[in-house]
Structure formats: structure tokens, C-alpha cells
Design a protein around this motif. Structure first.
Motif, PDB file in Angstrom:
ATOM      1  N   GLN A 100       0.828  -1.202   0.000  1.00 51.67           N
ATOM      2  CA  GLN A 100       0.000   0.000   0.000  1.00 51.67           C
ATOM      3  C   GLN A 100       0.861   1.249   0.000  1.00 51.67           C
ATOM      4  O   GLN A 100       1.969   1.255   0.524  1.00 51.67           O
ATOM      5  N   LEU A 101       0.314   2.302  -0.600  1.00 54.93           N
ATOM      6  CA  LEU A 101       0.994   3.591  -0.588  1.00 54.93           C
ATOM      7  C   LEU A 101       0.742   4.262   0.756  1.00 54.93           C
ATOM      8  O   LEU A 101      -0.388   4.270   1.240  1.00 54.93           O
ATOM      9  N   ARG A 128       6.582   9.817   0.782  1.00 57.31           N
ATOM     10  CA  ARG A 128       5.600   8.885   0.244  1.00 57.31           C
ATOM     11  C   ARG A 128       6.307   7.637  -0.255  1.00 57.31           C
ATOM     12  O   ARG A 128       7.407   7.715  -0.811  1.00 57.31           O
ATOM     13  N   LEU A 130       5.832   3.009  -1.129  1.00 54.94           N
ATOM     14  CA  LEU A 130       5.112   1.757  -1.223  1.00 54.94           C
ATOM     15  C   LEU A 130       5.569   0.857  -0.080  1.00 54.94           C
ATOM     16  O   LEU A 130       6.699   0.381  -0.068  1.00 54.94           O
ATOM     17  N   GLU A 147       3.643   9.167  -6.913  1.00 53.61           N
ATOM     18  CA  GLU A 147       2.594   8.539  -6.116  1.00 53.61           C
ATOM     19  C   GLU A 147       1.329   8.254  -6.932  1.00 53.61           C
ATOM     20  O   GLU A 147       0.766   7.155  -6.849  1.00 53.61           O
ATOM     21  N   THR A 148       0.861   9.203  -7.716  1.00 49.53           N
ATOM     22  CA  THR A 148      -0.372   9.021  -8.489  1.00 49.53           C
ATOM     23  C   THR A 148      -0.234   7.886  -9.493  1.00 49.53           C
ATOM     24  O   THR A 148      -1.104   7.017  -9.591  1.00 49.53           O
ATOM     25  N   ARG A 151      -0.143   4.545  -7.692  1.00 56.55           N
ATOM     26  CA  ARG A 151      -1.472   4.188  -7.190  1.00 56.55           C
ATOM     27  C   ARG A 151      -2.315   3.559  -8.301  1.00 56.55           C
ATOM     28  O   ARG A 151      -2.998   2.553  -8.102  1.00 56.55           O
ATOM     29  N   GLU A 152      -2.249   4.147  -9.495  1.00 53.81           N
ATOM     30  CA  GLU A 152      -3.002   3.624 -10.644  1.00 53.81           C
ATOM     31  C   GLU A 152      -2.517   2.232 -11.045  1.00 53.81           C
ATOM     32  O   GLU A 152      -3.322   1.336 -11.318  1.00 53.81           O
ATOM     33  N   ALA A 155      -3.648  -0.423  -8.548  1.00 47.12           N
ATOM     34  CA  ALA A 155      -5.067  -0.738  -8.733  1.00 47.12           C
ATOM     35  C   ALA A 155      -5.249  -1.715  -9.888  1.00 47.12           C
ATOM     36  O   ALA A 155      -6.032  -2.666  -9.802  1.00 47.12           O
TER      37      ALA A 155
END
Length: 159
Positions: A100-101, A128, A130, A147-148, A151-152, A155
Motif C-alpha cells: 500500500q501507498l 511517500r 510503497l 505517487e499518483t 497508485r493507478e 489498482a
């Protein structure tokens, strides 16, 4: 398989390099004073051997920061991380309990940090990363500046 997330980081903070360059000036000044018999700092100048060892240590430290790299590659099969010249890790997703981030805050500095609540932290700047926990209970964290994007990708991989 082609990496779906790729990041390479290095120590690029201007203030860090200002400090390192300032420290790098010390052996240069000492060498100048030894060679040209300029007025010395203190009554007992360092020996030639001591000056060589001191200079090698300082320039080695600067070179270490210059060459240090944190590389992260993540694909459907595994997480690969390299923090050159210290460590190289390759973890298969089937061995990961959780990923998780997180905002890990300030863990006592940047670089390689041992014994944090995230296990071993590998970072170059920021707060930030992982956070990964393996099925065997081991933990580690890889810092990120993307980070963005990460995150993508996470997912997509979790699906």
C-alpha cells in the motif's frame, strides 16, 4: 514482461549538494596549505598520509552520493528494486501479503533506514512510498516521487 511502473531517483536536493561541495573544499584547502606552505590552521598540520586518507574519504563520500540510485520496476509478476550500490531486491507478487501507498513521514533522514515500523526504508527524498509486507512477515518500503502513477498501477495489478 514489460514493466508497467518504472522510476529512477537520486539525491538531487540543492542543499545536500551545497553541503557536500562545502565538505569537498576542506581537503582542497588542506592540500593547498601543505603544498604551498600557506599559513596553517592550528599548530600541528595533518601529515601527508593523513591528508591523503582524509581526502580519499571525503571524495569517496561525495562520489557515493553522486552514484547512488533508487530504481523501482513493477509489473504483473514482481516488484524489483535496486538501491545502488547497497541492495537489490526482487519480490514475486505471490509472496506479498500487502502493498500500500503510505505517507511514512520523516524516518530519521533519507537513504537506507533500518528498524522503522515499515521495516527497512529505501528513499532519496519526500515522505511517500510503497509499504510492502511479505507473507514471511518481513517488511520494507520503497520511496516514490510518482505517487499518483504508482497508485493507478497498483489498482490495475490488484484486479
Amino acid at each position: 514482461m514489460k514493466a508497467v511502473f518504472k522510476e529512477e531517483q537520486r539525491f538531487s536536493q540543492w542543499w545536500l549538494w551545497l553541503i557536500l561541495i562545502g565538505i569537498g573544499a576542506l581537503p582542497i584547502i588542506a592540500i593547498y596549505q601543505q603544498i604551498f606552505n600557506a599559513p596553517k590552521l592550528g599548530d600541528s598540520p595533518i601529515s601527508a598520509l593523513g591528508l591523503i586518507v582524509f581526502s580519499l574519504f571525503i571524495f569517496g563520500l561525495i562520489a557515493l552520493f553522486w552514484f547512488m540510485r533508487l530504481k523501482t520496476n513493477i509489473d504483473q509478476n514482481e516488484i524489483r528494486m535496486s538501491f545502488f550500490p547497497f541492495v537489490k531486491k526482487q519480490v514475486n507478487w505471490k509472496d506479498v501479503k500487502s502493498a500500500q501507498l503510505v505517507n511514512y513521514g520523516f524516518v530519521g533522514g533519507w537513504g537506507l533506514r533500518l528498524g522503522t515500523k515499515y521495516g527497512t526504508v529505501y528513499n532519496t527524498k519526500g515522505n511517500r512510498g510503497l509499504a510492502i509486507e511479505l507473507l514471511n512477515g518481513k517488511k520494507f518500503l520503497i520511496g516514490t516521487q510518482k505517487e499518483t502513477e504508482l497508485r493507478e498501477i497498483l489498482a490495475k495489478i490488484k484486479k
